[in-house]
Design an enzyme around this catalytic site. Structure first.
Site, PDB file in Angstrom:
ATOM      1  CE  LYS A   1      -4.091  -1.972   0.026  1.00 39.80           C
ATOM      2  NZ  LYS A   1      -4.964  -2.060   1.202  1.00 39.80           N
TER       3      LYS A   1
ATOM      4  NE  ARG B   1      -7.618  -9.061  -0.123  1.00 33.79           N
ATOM      5  CZ  ARG B   1      -7.295  -8.236  -1.115  1.00 33.79           C
ATOM      6  NH1 ARG B   1      -6.447  -7.232  -0.890  1.00 33.79           N
ATOM      7  NH2 ARG B   1      -7.800  -8.408  -2.328  1.00 33.79           N
TER       8      ARG B   1
END
Length: 286
Positions: free
Chosen positions: A231, A265
């Site tokens: 991210k 995840r």
């Protein structure tokens, strides 16, 4: 003492799905491998759009230790610019891939915000839905999941980033709304996982705050999922492109494990599994 939380099972008295209960029974967080069959995902868009490439990636992640595969056929691109696709197009992309991944014998979740797509995926063998709008976008999602007795990942999201808000207050309020929707539809509490939505509707600083204060969300008594993989907040600390963020992803996921995450995840299954195993071995020596 720093340790991985052992409180991972569904809430007492709540009937959880057998596959979900099994996933949450591990002594360290379960690892969810990301399989994007999209042309425009922020990190790996187009890499696995061909069915044979997607299936090869699924087999690789399973061999690397993935406990569950999360398949998505529409990019949600947390940093803007996603190309919306119809439910029919999502299903078209999923048809040659999802049933084949299910046949490999590993639990499969469907990453979609559309109840029509989730219904198709459940019929094809997926057991869980991953909704990036936490039951608050498609009015038919909660009813569908209640009828199917299927687990749901409720992710926090926002239409617009607002750097002036207390992001934890916003996440808590969002989850309370989602849980009320779930209760009204009849979704079992033991079938719900909460995801703070790292990178979605948040500044980089707010994403890091959500990780640092993740344990505050344990007030809900529900399992937590964290997906910080590659991210953009990592780039705000250490300038890097998505494919260069393995170290930052692992750092974030180990912090999440310390603060109570039950599922991680990730795009990088092998490295994440190794990091969690080594961290647990070290923490257990305390």
């Amino acid at each position: 003492m720093v340790a991985i939380s052992s409180s991972r099972a569904p809430p007492a008295g709540a009937a959880g799905h057998a596959k979900l209960t099994a996933l949450l029974s591990k002594p360290y967080p379960a690892v969810m491998g990301i399989l994007n069959i999209t042309p425009d995902s922020f990190s790996d868009g187009g890499q696995f759009i061909a069915p044979e490439s997607a299936l090869a990636q699924a087999r690789r992640m399973i061999a690397d230790g993935a406990d569950i595969i999360d398949i998505g056929a529409e990019s949600t691109r947390p940093y803007g610019g996603p190309e919306p696709v119809s439910a029919d197009e999502e299903v078209r992309r999923l048809q040659p891939v999802l049933p084949e991944v299910v046949s490999l014998g590993i639990p499969v979740s469907i990453d979609s915000m559309k109840s029509a797509v989730v219904a198709w995926a459940l019929d094809a063998g997926a057991f869980m839905a991953n909704d990036v709008w936490g039951l608050q976008r498609d009015s038919g999602m909660a009813k569908l999941l209640a009828e199917r007795h299927s687990p749901i990942i409720v992710m926090h999201n926002r239409e617009r980033v607002d750097g002036d808000i207390d992001i934890m207050q916003d996440i808590v309020a969002f989850f309370r709304r989602s849980l009320q929707i779930a209760a009204n539809a009849g979704i079992a509490l033991g079938d719900i996982i909460l995801d703070p939505g790292i990178g979605f509707g948040k500044t980089p600083e707010q994403s890091m705050t959500a990780l640092a204060r993740l344990d505050e969300l344990r007030e809900f008594g529900l399992p937590l999922l964290v997906g910080a993989s590659r991210k953009r907040f990592i780039n705000s600390v250490s300038p890097s492109q998505p494919h260069q963020r393995l170290g930052g992803s692992i750092a974030a996921h180990l912090v999440a494990a310390q603060r109570g995450a039950s599922i991680i995840r990730t795009h990088d299954v092998s490295e994440t599994v190794q990091a969690l195993l080594v961290a647990k071995a070290i923490w257990d020596k305390r």
